[in-house]
Design an enzyme around this catalytic site. Sequence first.
Site, PDB file in Angstrom:
ATOM      1  N   ASP A 282       0.866  -1.162   0.000  1.00 34.38           N
ATOM      2  CA  ASP A 282       0.000   0.000   0.000  1.00 34.38           C
ATOM      3  C   ASP A 282       0.913   1.225   0.000  1.00 34.38           C
ATOM      4  O   ASP A 282       2.109   1.142   0.307  1.00 34.38           O
ATOM      5  CB  ASP A 282      -0.968  -0.005   1.190  1.00 34.38           C
ATOM      6  CG  ASP A 282      -2.183   0.901   0.917  1.00 34.38           C
ATOM      7  OD1 ASP A 282      -2.114   1.736  -0.020  1.00 34.38           O
ATOM      8  OD2 ASP A 282      -3.193   0.804   1.641  1.00 34.38           O
TER       9      ASP A 282
HETATM   10  C1  BGC Z   1      -5.092   3.225  -0.071  1.00 33.64           C
HETATM   11  C2  BGC Z   1      -5.119   2.241  -1.231  1.00 33.64           C
HETATM   12  C3  BGC Z   1      -4.934   2.999  -2.519  1.00 33.64           C
HETATM   13  C4  BGC Z   1      -3.617   3.752  -2.452  1.00 33.64           C
HETATM   14  C5  BGC Z   1      -3.312   4.543  -3.700  1.00 33.64           C
HETATM   15  C6  BGC Z   1      -3.877   4.119  -0.103  1.00 33.64           C
HETATM   16  O1  BGC Z   1      -4.007   5.152   0.820  1.00 33.64           O
HETATM   17  O2  BGC Z   1      -5.135   2.510   1.146  1.00 33.64           O
HETATM   18  O3  BGC Z   1      -6.338   1.553  -1.232  1.00 33.64           O
HETATM   19  O4  BGC Z   1      -4.981   2.123  -3.614  1.00 33.64           O
HETATM   20  O5  BGC Z   1      -3.671   4.673  -1.372  1.00 33.64           O
HETATM   21  O6  BGC Z   1      -4.144   5.628  -3.824  1.00 33.64           O
END
Ligand code: BGC
Length: 738
Positions: free
Chosen positions: A234
Amino acid sequence: MATTDPTDQVATLCEQLTREEKLRLVQGAPDPEGTATGYVPGIERLEIPPFRLVDGPMGVRAGGFEEGLSATAFPASIALAATFDPDLARRQGAAMGREAKARGQDAVLGPGVNLIRVPHCGRNFEYFSEDPALASALGAGVVEGLQDEDVVATPKHYVANSQETDRVTVSAEVDERTLRELYLPAFRAAVEAGAGSVMTAYNRINGTYANDHRYLVQEVLKDEWGFDGYVVSDWFATKDTVGAATGGLDLEMPGGSVADAFSFDAPDDDGEEDGDHSADASAGPPEDVDLESIFTGGMPGPEQGGVFGDSLAEAIESGDVSPERLDDMVVRILGQLERIGLLEGEGATTERDDREGELDTPEHRDLAEQVATRGTVLLKNDGVLPLSDDDRVALIGPNVDEATVGGGGSSAVTPFREVSPVEGLRDRAGEISVARGVPEIESMSFEDLFPFGDDADGDQDDGPEPTVEEAVSTAAEADVAVVFVRDATTEARDRESLRLPGEQEALVDAVADAADRTVVVVNSSGPVELPWREDVDAIVEAWYPGQADGDATAAVLYGDVDPAGRLPVTFAPEDEYPITDERRYPGVDDEAHYEEGLFVGYRHFDDAGVEPTYPFGHGDSYAEFEYGDVEVEDGDDTETTIRVPLENVADRSGREVVQVYVRPPKLKDGPERPVRELAGFAAVDLEAGETRTVEITLADRALARYDEDDGWTVDPGEYVLEVGRSSRDVRSTTALER
Ligand code: BGC
């Protein structure tokens, strides 16, 4: 450690790459075009093209955090789950895949397959269900659709990512059996459905960050389940070079620091960078805004711009990480590029418009509306619905002028078009009177958490303050008052309460008193409390319906379609869920103890003998269905098929969701089991008077429990199969001996 078995092309490329080039492939970098959420630079020398990853999961969010490049905004994932229709999920996945390609993207960061454990979780609208079988089936559908379009699916967030409070530091303290039976199945189903990637969670599991979790990532996901795609972190979640590399992480995202990421400037639709993007943070977020708490928990990796890159090079030099592990990362990533056709042709030198996509087509618009109507749940109906063309309708609610497109955070899609309740109802019904009643409920977004740019104060409503009196007199003059109420949620923050925000409860009370008949439409991210439910004539749960909001809701209210949604989560007063103890949620000393074990959602309400407000699987129909006697075709230990005759005895067509639950045998002195568990389901359309035999094959492992020594185990004994309309509305039962 199992590595993947590369094709000749991938193996050859891996041999030709220098160490430095390999290191570039396993870490994100800024996208020169500014459209991707995550970008892997290509290697021009070897014709390896750049690779773009985009959010997910309810549409394609290319371009930026707030007002991105437009795409079809599908309903919330929880609405998709409410359809109980994996084929619809597959079609939505395919449509998102085509839109991703049209935006020059190669992987979609979704579906979100985390189990809904905490009803307050700020991201429940991005997830499917409190039930692992339902989340598995719907998640697998989306994955298949994306991958069919040659776009990499990225089920997220692996695993036990159940809350936004302390999301980047909290440890989910959860036992093996509970992980196996509740939290892991949807990921396994996504892998079996062909997902090319899996995203790790921010949180820790039993003390270890998901990114560094060798047992869960390397041993379970890769070695045991045979996952041969890449594991991506993530965003900013990585903390430890050696931990992540040896734990099984393959791709670090986004590669830069938090500050870098929030100073992007994306192009507009015309491809020009105009410096006027609403998420433009060229000025940077204000100093008092705590980005770290949202993304990194103040851990060092992200501040330094990541833990791969130079740090990984050093770890390989020093022998802490083997060069083979780096090769394995590269092979896994290139393997997916090859699989979706990116290694054919001239690679990095090729213009990327060779990937044919589709954006905002009539089919995609219709699909967004179909998911919204099929996912709408008729919680209660005293006969007022469907509305008749002759009804004089008053439309009431603080937000009736805007569509509830989605929730806040990384999933927020900017649609090309959206239909508000006022527009949708006017279009369907002609003359309606409108009153707002109480002040608007502001949507939540990342901007509320770290307000940057000129819009820092949110929208200013300059109109006159709406009053409850005005709503009451509008309602009193109509035959039916339709009141729209909503919650407001975002990633990175949990809801404080399951009550509706603002003065909406008072509005419903006042209108219900004054109106002849009252219908309430709820737009919520998950369960909400409905203390006024006995005072109104009908309640419709429409979730966040996406761009088609007003059209879809009007179609359901007027009976143009049968409301086919069934609850994928239990609705109950908040103090009756099993997470009221702060040790369980939000946790103490940064540990959330999953002490309720298997007893999440309806498993808890059944076990505790507590009557919920509306049970899992519940949803009324405008038609009426009669069930015949269920029969079992007793297959082998792995497969069981049931058949049940179903008749639509109403004088209109309808759509029924037939649900099968298993009641396992009570084990003397053996491990506890839930009273019942969803084992299979089927959504069927029946014309007025039509009878059909519905056939349902029960999910793999439907009868089994997970045993820490013996793995999946089917105990001998009698398994009762309950077939019916919900977890608490059983119409026919039979038994199965094992
Ligand atoms: C989220 C993810 C997301 C990523 C990119 C993170 O803060 O938890 O679900 O895909 O950001 O935007």
